[in-house]
Scaffold this active site. Structure first.
Site, PDB file in Angstrom:
ATOM      1  N   GLU A 130       9.568 -15.117  -9.145  1.00  0.00           N
ATOM      2  CA  GLU A 130       8.763 -13.929  -8.862  1.00  0.00           C
ATOM      3  C   GLU A 130       8.348 -13.156 -10.100  1.00  0.00           C
ATOM      4  O   GLU A 130       7.262 -12.577 -10.117  1.00  0.00           O
ATOM      5  CB  GLU A 130       9.412 -13.028  -7.820  1.00  0.00           C
ATOM      6  CG  GLU A 130      10.748 -12.473  -8.201  1.00  0.00           C
ATOM      7  CD  GLU A 130      11.398 -11.718  -7.054  1.00  0.00           C
ATOM      8  OE1 GLU A 130      10.705 -11.263  -6.156  1.00  0.00           O
ATOM      9  OE2 GLU A 130      12.637 -11.582  -7.087  1.00  0.00           O
ATOM     10  N   GLU A 154      18.991 -17.363  -5.086  1.00  0.00           N
ATOM     11  CA  GLU A 154      18.580 -16.060  -5.611  1.00  0.00           C
ATOM     12  C   GLU A 154      18.128 -16.194  -7.069  1.00  0.00           C
ATOM     13  O   GLU A 154      17.136 -15.573  -7.480  1.00  0.00           O
ATOM     14  CB  GLU A 154      19.744 -15.063  -5.451  1.00  0.00           C
ATOM     15  CG  GLU A 154      19.515 -13.673  -5.990  1.00  0.00           C
ATOM     16  CD  GLU A 154      18.309 -12.959  -5.404  1.00  0.00           C
ATOM     17  OE1 GLU A 154      17.686 -13.451  -4.463  1.00  0.00           O
ATOM     18  OE2 GLU A 154      17.973 -11.890  -5.939  1.00  0.00           O
ATOM     19  N   HIS A 206      20.048 -36.265  -3.145  1.00  0.00           N
ATOM     20  CA  HIS A 206      19.344 -36.797  -1.973  1.00  0.00           C
ATOM     21  C   HIS A 206      17.840 -36.565  -2.051  1.00  0.00           C
ATOM     22  O   HIS A 206      17.161 -36.560  -1.038  1.00  0.00           O
ATOM     23  CB  HIS A 206      19.925 -36.186  -0.696  1.00  0.00           C
ATOM     24  CG  HIS A 206      21.372 -36.493  -0.521  1.00  0.00           C
ATOM     25  ND1 HIS A 206      21.833 -37.745  -0.164  1.00  0.00           N
ATOM     26  CD2 HIS A 206      22.483 -35.740  -0.727  1.00  0.00           C
ATOM     27  CE1 HIS A 206      23.154 -37.733  -0.128  1.00  0.00           C
ATOM     28  NE2 HIS A 206      23.576 -36.515  -0.471  1.00  0.00           N
ATOM     29  N   LYS A 225      14.421 -15.145  -8.385  1.00  0.00           N
ATOM     30  CA  LYS A 225      14.201 -14.168  -9.471  1.00  0.00           C
ATOM     31  C   LYS A 225      13.267 -14.755 -10.528  1.00  0.00           C
ATOM     32  O   LYS A 225      12.332 -14.093 -10.980  1.00  0.00           O
ATOM     33  CB  LYS A 225      15.525 -13.760 -10.152  1.00  0.00           C
ATOM     34  CG  LYS A 225      16.446 -12.901  -9.350  1.00  0.00           C
ATOM     35  CD  LYS A 225      16.027 -11.455  -9.245  1.00  0.00           C
ATOM     36  CE  LYS A 225      15.166 -11.152  -8.068  1.00  0.00           C
ATOM     37  NZ  LYS A 225      15.698 -11.070  -6.763  1.00  0.00           N
ATOM     38  N   TRP A 265      -2.939  -2.723  -1.441  1.00  0.00           N
ATOM     39  CA  TRP A 265      -2.511  -4.100  -1.696  1.00  0.00           C
ATOM     40  C   TRP A 265      -3.331  -4.933  -0.711  1.00  0.00           C
ATOM     41  O   TRP A 265      -3.122  -4.853   0.501  1.00  0.00           O
ATOM     42  CB  TRP A 265      -1.016  -4.204  -1.419  1.00  0.00           C
ATOM     43  CG  TRP A 265      -0.386  -5.515  -1.770  1.00  0.00           C
ATOM     44  CD1 TRP A 265       0.048  -5.924  -3.000  1.00  0.00           C
ATOM     45  CD2 TRP A 265      -0.070  -6.582  -0.866  1.00  0.00           C
ATOM     46  NE1 TRP A 265       0.606  -7.177  -2.910  1.00  0.00           N
ATOM     47  CE2 TRP A 265       0.546  -7.602  -1.622  1.00  0.00           C
ATOM     48  CE3 TRP A 265      -0.250  -6.791   0.509  1.00  0.00           C
ATOM     49  CZ2 TRP A 265       0.981  -8.808  -1.067  1.00  0.00           C
ATOM     50  CZ3 TRP A 265       0.185  -7.982   1.057  1.00  0.00           C
ATOM     51  CH2 TRP A 265       0.789  -8.972   0.274  1.00  0.00           C
ATOM     52  N   ASN A 276      -2.151   2.313   5.736  1.00  0.00           N
ATOM     53  CA  ASN A 276      -1.233   1.207   5.432  1.00  0.00           C
ATOM     54  C   ASN A 276      -1.034   0.434   6.723  1.00  0.00           C
ATOM     55  O   ASN A 276      -0.895   1.044   7.787  1.00  0.00           O
ATOM     56  CB  ASN A 276       0.139   1.723   4.993  1.00  0.00           C
ATOM     57  CG  ASN A 276       0.128   2.348   3.621  1.00  0.00           C
ATOM     58  OD1 ASN A 276      -0.902   2.339   2.942  1.00  0.00           O
ATOM     59  ND2 ASN A 276       1.252   2.891   3.210  1.00  0.00           N
ATOM     60  N   GLY A 277      -0.947  -0.881   6.634  1.00  0.00           N
ATOM     61  CA  GLY A 277      -0.716  -1.685   7.830  1.00  0.00           C
ATOM     62  C   GLY A 277      -1.906  -2.575   8.117  1.00  0.00           C
ATOM     63  O   GLY A 277      -2.796  -2.745   7.265  1.00  0.00           O
ATOM     64  N   CYS A 300       0.819  -1.208   0.000  1.00  0.00           N
ATOM     65  CA  CYS A 300       0.000   0.000   0.000  1.00  0.00           C
ATOM     66  C   CYS A 300       0.861   1.270   0.000  1.00  0.00           C
ATOM     67  O   CYS A 300       1.945   1.289   0.571  1.00  0.00           O
ATOM     68  CB  CYS A 300      -0.866   0.044   1.249  1.00  0.00           C
ATOM     69  SG  CYS A 300      -1.927  -1.382   1.427  1.00  0.00           S
ATOM     70  N   ARG A 315       5.596  -0.074  -5.923  1.00  0.00           N
ATOM     71  CA  ARG A 315       5.505  -0.825  -4.671  1.00  0.00           C
ATOM     72  C   ARG A 315       4.565  -2.016  -4.770  1.00  0.00           C
ATOM     73  O   ARG A 315       4.591  -2.897  -3.921  1.00  0.00           O
ATOM     74  CB  ARG A 315       5.018   0.092  -3.540  1.00  0.00           C
ATOM     75  CG  ARG A 315       5.992   1.202  -3.216  1.00  0.00           C
ATOM     76  CD  ARG A 315       5.359   2.235  -2.337  1.00  0.00           C
ATOM     77  NE  ARG A 315       5.059   1.722  -1.007  1.00  0.00           N
ATOM     78  CZ  ARG A 315       5.842   1.859   0.037  1.00  0.00           C
ATOM     79  NH1 ARG A 315       6.977   2.493  -0.076  1.00  0.00           N
ATOM     80  NH2 ARG A 315       5.507   1.365   1.212  1.00  0.00           N
ATOM     81  N   LYS A 361       6.894  -4.105  -3.379  1.00  0.00           N
ATOM     82  CA  LYS A 361       8.313  -3.746  -3.242  1.00  0.00           C
ATOM     83  C   LYS A 361       8.747  -3.675  -1.781  1.00  0.00           C
ATOM     84  O   LYS A 361       9.758  -4.233  -1.412  1.00  0.00           O
ATOM     85  CB  LYS A 361       8.576  -2.416  -3.959  1.00  0.00           C
ATOM     86  CG  LYS A 361      10.035  -2.004  -3.981  1.00  0.00           C
ATOM     87  CD  LYS A 361      10.877  -2.965  -4.802  1.00  0.00           C
ATOM     88  CE  LYS A 361      12.353  -2.642  -4.735  1.00  0.00           C
ATOM     89  NZ  LYS A 361      13.167  -3.800  -5.159  1.00  0.00           N
TER      90      LYS A 361
HETATM   91  C1  F6R Z   1      12.895 -10.210  -4.224  1.00  0.00           C
HETATM   92  C2  F6R Z   1      12.578  -9.108  -3.359  1.00  0.00           C
HETATM   93  C3  F6R Z   1      12.120  -9.399  -1.977  1.00  0.00           C
HETATM   94  C4  F6R Z   1      12.850  -8.491  -0.989  1.00  0.00           C
HETATM   95  C5  F6R Z   1      12.321  -8.698   0.437  1.00  0.00           C
HETATM   96  C6  F6R Z   1      13.082  -7.858   1.437  1.00  0.00           C
HETATM   97  O1  F6R Z   1      13.327  -9.764  -5.464  1.00  0.00           O
HETATM   98  O2  F6R Z   1      12.668  -7.967  -3.732  1.00  0.00           O
HETATM   99  O3  F6R Z   1      12.317 -10.740  -1.659  1.00  0.00           O
HETATM  100  O4  F6R Z   1      14.216  -8.782  -1.062  1.00  0.00           O
HETATM  101  O5  F6R Z   1      10.968  -8.378   0.477  1.00  0.00           O
HETATM  102  O6  F6R Z   1      13.008  -6.508   1.090  1.00  0.00           O
HETATM  103  P1  F6R Z   1      13.977  -5.443   1.753  1.00  0.00           P
HETATM  104  O7  F6R Z   1      15.356  -5.733   1.246  1.00  0.00           O
HETATM  105  O8  F6R Z   1      13.465  -4.129   1.300  1.00  0.00           O
HETATM  106  O9  F6R Z   1      13.893  -5.641   3.230  1.00  0.00           O
END
Ligand code: F6R
Length: 615
Positions: free
Chosen positions: A496, A489, A512, A493, A74, A100-101, A2, A27, A610
């Site tokens: 997502e 990672e 295993h 990527k 959101w 927000n929250g 949000c 976001r 985000k």
């Molecule tokens: C993946 C991604 C999320 C963030 C996670 C932590 O591409 O962006 O997994 O890494 O939500 O976010 P921050 O680093 O802002 O605490």
């Protein structure tokens, strides 16, 4: 997640609010809305889908209003619908609020209010709060207080369990926005004869010359020329006004198609910014003044504990390999969300570190607060200057990677790992590492932006490979040692942004269990850049080949995989210490090009946000 924007000043609020919402689109959200004060009344417009839908809906409305609040939602409580979108208006029509929250005790509040005649239209937790504000306004004990508006909000918030960043309007106070925060960021922007509020400094990009960061449990009364802040328990707050460096908040796509693509290609400069001024040639070590620790304090550290979420957690896991290898200090890595409730035992001389690009991730923030409560020194690596985590930690290091807008984190990961490597170097040089070993790492760090630029040159090849594999529905990512977190990672990527099921695994562990997945329909992406164990990774590739699985390998030793891998991505040979930072680049590019080929919304992947500011 949000987003909030609010405006009070002399200009027409609606286009400013819409502009702010556009800036917050990165976001992640599913609906948008705004409320203005017009002719002594609240006027609300809400739309599901993109901010552009809301913009179109308000386009024909020429009546000027100089005050308003707006929101991108959101969904948490209640589905995606116009009625659940914010702002919400109290049933007496006196207050509009964006939130927000999560209000955890909203059911109890709602029942209390329903028994007193308040009615509800939405399924949201937020609507309970705006009505509680109306209740406290109606049931105030005195009319003499000029701050009746702020008082009502303040009193309502005393009954709230959970988290909030809110902005509230009331037609009886046509020049005032009341805003408050607890656990969800809120910033006040100051311009000439105008004030703004936003959950993200980017919400008023270019408009505000300076900002005030609200802290938890603070409530602000904001007008075009003034701002008063008190605590929820009504103690006046001395606040600091800070200048904003908009150069760091640049959101121009600069010729790239997507922010993710731009940010992948920005990695050489992001790394330069992370490293600049932090290495000492003379002493072959790192200079990390932001840690706020004396050499003797650092020498007493017996253990390091890292907490983070998502990509930042993968950066922590990479750091674990680097710090244990070079500094010889045991490192523990834990999901921030687990640490918070697990009550993990921490040794006395443990340094507690959190990593967070946004500096606002609630699970990470709360993990840090939990560690602080227990008396540990908490340090943070964050990218967002002035973020809550950076302000509340005992010390820390900024990444200076520049604003990361693409939801899939890329440049933040590599710059976090680079900073952790400098930490490993610093601690190692205070202990057993020789000058010449330190020197080799310093040189590798100085060379790192060029090494990453070299890896980026493989983009056209990776794009071709991505097109070949874009229709597959599952993938394995395999690596060993510090390339194991890189595999995690890489898988994240791909998942997502292209919605392909992918798993990251230590290459040898595959046999295993996970090897059962290997087949023609499940390709494997291998990272093979460690000479020490090259033959072992080759053996894993052979096991995959024997079972009909296709293999893509990112390696500095293409010869080792000739006749074995289906596709080889050549990488530069670099010092072991910086290897994971270079190895991750082809995985980022691969995920990006696969998502583009599948027609996915790369910068706004479904269901993702985000900055995750809810639990
Ligand atoms: C993946 C991604 C999320 C963030 C996670 C932590 O591409 O962006 O997994 O890494 O939500 O976010 P921050 O680093 O802002 O605490």
């Amino acid at each position: 997640m949000c987003g909030i924007t609010g405006y009070v000043g002399l200009k027409n609020a609606s286009p400013i609010l819409i502009e702010g919402l556009h800036k917050l689109e990165y976001r992640g959200y599913d609906s948008a809305g705004l409320a203005l004060l017009k002719d002594g009344k609240i006027s609300v417009c809400k739309r599901t889908g993109r901010v552009a839908n809301l913009e179109a809906a308000v386009a024909g409305d020429n009546a000027k209003s100089t005050i308003g609040i707006s929101h991108t939602r959101w969904a948490t409580h209640g589905g995606v619908s116009d009625v659940n979108a914010h702002p919400h208006v109290s049933s007496d029509g006196l207050f509009a609020m964006v939130h927000n929250g999560i209000i955890e005790n909203f059911r109890g509040i709602k029942t209390f209010l329903e028994e007193r005649g308040y009615t509800f239209k939405s399924q949201t937790d937020s609507e309970a709060l705006v009505n509680l504000i109306a209740y406290h306004f109606k049931n105030r004990t005195s009319d003499s207080d000029e701050n009746r508006f702020l008082e009502a909000v303040r009193k309502a918030l005393r009954h709230v369990e959970g988290t909030y960043g809110i902005a509230v309007l009331c037609p009886l106070f046509p020049g005032t926005i009341v805003a408050a925060r607890k656990g969800s960021p809120l910033i006040i922007g100051i311009g000439k004869n105008e004030r703004m509020v936003s959950s993200d400094v980017l919400g008023f990009a270019g408009r505000a010359q300076s900002v005030i960061y609200l802290d938890d449990n603070q409530v602000a009364s904001i007008s075009a020329d003034e701002c008063d802040i008190v605590s929820v328990s009504n103690v006046p707050v001395d606040f600091e006004v800070k200048d904003v460096d908009w150069a760091l908040e640049n959101d121009d796509l600069g010729g790239f198609k997507h922010y993710m693509q731009k940010e992948i290609f920005e990695q050489p400069s992001a790394l330069e910014n992370a490293i600049r001024g932090r290495i000492s040639d003379d002493e072959s070590t790192a200079k990390l003044d932001g840690l706020n620790m004396t050499p003797s304090e650092l020498r007493q550290v017996d253990r390091i504990m890292f907490c983070a979420c998502g990509t930042a957690l993968h950066a922590c896991k990479t750091a674990e390999y680097l710090i244990e290898k070079y500094a010889r200090i045991p490192v523990e890595v834990e999901y921030a969300s687990e640490f918070r409730y697990r009550n993990s035992p921490i040794d006395k001389n443990t340094l507690f570190f959190v990593l967070s690009q946004s500096g606002e991730t609630l699970d990470t923030l709360e993990a840090m607060r939990e560690a602080r409560r227990k008396g540990y020194k908490t340090l943070a690596i964050t990218n967002a200057v002035g973020s809550t985590i950076s302000r509340e930690s005992d010390g820390g290091l900024y990444q200076y990677a520049g604003k990361e807008i693409g939801v899939a984190s890329t440049k933040a990961f590599t710059s976090q790992v680079a900073i952790c490597l400098m930490m490993a170097l610093k601690i190692a040089r205070m202990r057993d590492m020789s000058f010449s070993e330190g020197r080799a790492i310093v040189e590798a760090l100085k060379e790192l932006p060029r090494s990453v630029a070299e890896a980026l040159k493989q983009a056209p090849l990776i794009e071709k490979i991505a097109k070949k594999y874009a229709s597959y529905e599952k993938f394995l990512f395999l690596g060993r040692l510090d390339e194991y977190p890189v595999a995690l990672e890489g898988a994240l990527k791909l998942k997502e942004i292209s919605y392909i099921y992918a798993e990251g695994y230590p290459a040898a562990e595959m046999k295993h269990g996970t090897i059962a997945l290997v087949c023609k329909e499940c390709p494997s992406f291998l990272f093979a850049n460690s000479d020490e164990i090259m033959s072992k990774v080759v053996s894993s590739a052979q096991e995959i080949k024997a079972r009909g699985g296709s293999i893509i390998v990112a390696t500095h030793d293409p010869k080792a995989f000739e006749g074995l891998a289906d596709d080889i991505i050549p990488l530069p040979k670099v010092h072991d210490a910086v290897r994971p930072i270079v190895s991750v680049v082809p995985a980022q590019l691969f995920a990006y090009y696969v998502a583009v080929e599948r027609g996915c919304d790369v910068d706004k992947p479904r269901n993702l946000a985000k900055a995750v500011t809810v639990e």
